[in-house]
Design an enzyme around this catalytic site. Structure first.
Site, PDB file in Angstrom:
ATOM      1  N   SER A 133       0.754  -1.125   0.166  1.00 38.20           N
ATOM      2  CA  SER A 133      -0.092   0.157  -0.023  1.00 38.20           C
ATOM      3  C   SER A 133       0.745   1.305  -0.068  1.00 38.20           C
ATOM      4  CB  SER A 133      -0.924  -0.040   1.346  1.00 38.20           C
ATOM      5  OG  SER A 133      -1.519   1.305   1.538  1.00 38.20           O
ATOM      6  N   TYR A 158      -2.317  -0.503   9.877  1.00 39.59           N
ATOM      7  CA  TYR A 158      -2.440  -0.764   8.653  1.00 39.59           C
ATOM      8  C   TYR A 158      -1.157  -0.828   7.576  1.00 39.59           C
ATOM      9  CZ  TYR A 158      -4.050  -0.984   3.757  1.00 39.59           C
ATOM     10  OH  TYR A 158      -4.049  -1.243   2.528  1.00 39.59           O
TER      11      TYR A 158
END
Length: 343
Positions: A133, A158
């Site tokens: 990501s 995350y």
């Protein structure tokens, strides 16, 4: 080397946004796809089921309902099917959700990914592509974000789990020679997109006449990337398993490659858009103005993302081609049709 049409590609998270579009594209190219998903309730399961319904009518697609944290089921899957390549897209997504539900990220993104790595290790997988990501860039300020820069300052759990995925993949590439490619996705959007993403949230709220929360006074900038461009990049990479770089030097280590068969790429649009302009584009597509509720930046969020995609362009000819105006219009048209709404 191109993928043989008799080969089986495993796509995890196949009922998810990117997994759905990728699985459909691979099947349309004549490849066989085994798609797995646990259909969890992080967001509307009906939307996941709608994607799955389309895939199950697609030739060459096989679905198995499996949770990545279930090692026995993952091992059974690899024993049952002659899988040659894997695209691991299953993960617990969302920066803000990670602030309130941290353990979901530990289970899915770390435990689940380890099961995939172990299965790849024991079944001579030719190439593992996995989702990282743009969030891994965290506190980095130098723009555009480059895969050659250090990413050791994540701002959310995350992001930390995605950075951990890259480290885990390198370990397995180094120890067992598994070719791994990590893709740092930059704000993917498009038809059948995720309901927890800004485009979906804003479109729904504007249509219903509800206010939208505009964080950082609308001064956020995001490298919004249309789903078709993302899929094109993955499809191009799939048959191109990385090889170890013989010139890699541990004294001046290149973070994007290795002596091992390991590679990291950014995959983004390479054109950041300010949030306020993004909202304007949605308003235009809907022919309706938004009621804006300006808010400070949220914990875990970054002010801007901007992908340097030169490495991907050089290696596989990746070139994003969808403008924000064109992509948002396609999403809005899908949304109105899917939810049977008349403007």
């Amino acid at each position: 080397m191109s993928a043989s049409k008799s080969e089986l590609v495993l796509v995890t998270g196949t009922a998810g946004f990117i997994g759905f579009h990728l699985s459909r594209a691979l099947c349309q190219q004549g490849l066989h796809v085994v798609g797995v998903d646990n259909l969890n309730s992080y967001y509307d399961v009906k939307l996941k089921q709608s994607r799955l319904d389309i895939l199950q009518k697609t030739g060459g697609f096989t679905f198995r309902m499996v949770d990545l944290t279930d090692k026995k089921e993952i091992d059974k899957l690899f024993q049952e099917y002659a899988i040659t390549r894997v695209v691991n897209l299953a993960a617990q997504a969302g920066v803000r959700y990670s602030l309130t539900n941290p353990y979901a990220y530990l289970e899915s993104n770390l435990h689940g990914f380890l099961n995939i790595l172990e299965a790849c290790r024991h079944h001579q997988i030719e190439h593992l592509i996995y989702a990282s990501s743009s969030s891994v860039y965290g506190a980095n300020k130098k723009m555009p974000f480059s895969v050659y820069d250090n990413v050791d300052h994540p701002l959310s759990l995350y992001a930390a789990t995605k950075k951990a995925n890259e480290l885990m993949a390198h370990t397995y590439s180094s120890l067992y020679g598994i070719p791994t490619t990590g893709l740092r996705f930059f704000t993917v959007y498009g038809p059948y997109g995720r309901p927890d993403m800004a485009l979906f949230i804003f479109t729904k709220a504007i249509l219903e006449g509800n206010p939208i929360d505009v964080y950082n006074q609308g001064k956020m900038r995001r490298d919004f990337t249309y789903i078709d461009d993302i899929v094109e990049g993955i499809v191009r990479l799939l048959p191109k398993a990385p090889k170890g770089d013989p010139t890699w030097n541990g004294n001046t280590p290149n973070p994007a490659s290795s002596f091992a068969p390991y590679r990291i790429y950014n995959i983004g649009n390479n054109k950041p858009v300010e949030l306020l302009y993004f909202i304007e584009v949605i308003e235009k597509a809907l022919s309706k103005k938004a009621i804006k509720n300006f808010m400070p930046i949220q914990p875990g969020d970054v002010e801007a993302t901007f992908a340097d995609v030169e490495a991907l362009m050089t290696d596989v000819g990746f070139k994003p081609s969808t403008s924000i105006e064109g992509g948002v219009t396609k999403f809005v048209n899908w949304y109105l049709d899917y939810y049977k709404i008349k403007k």
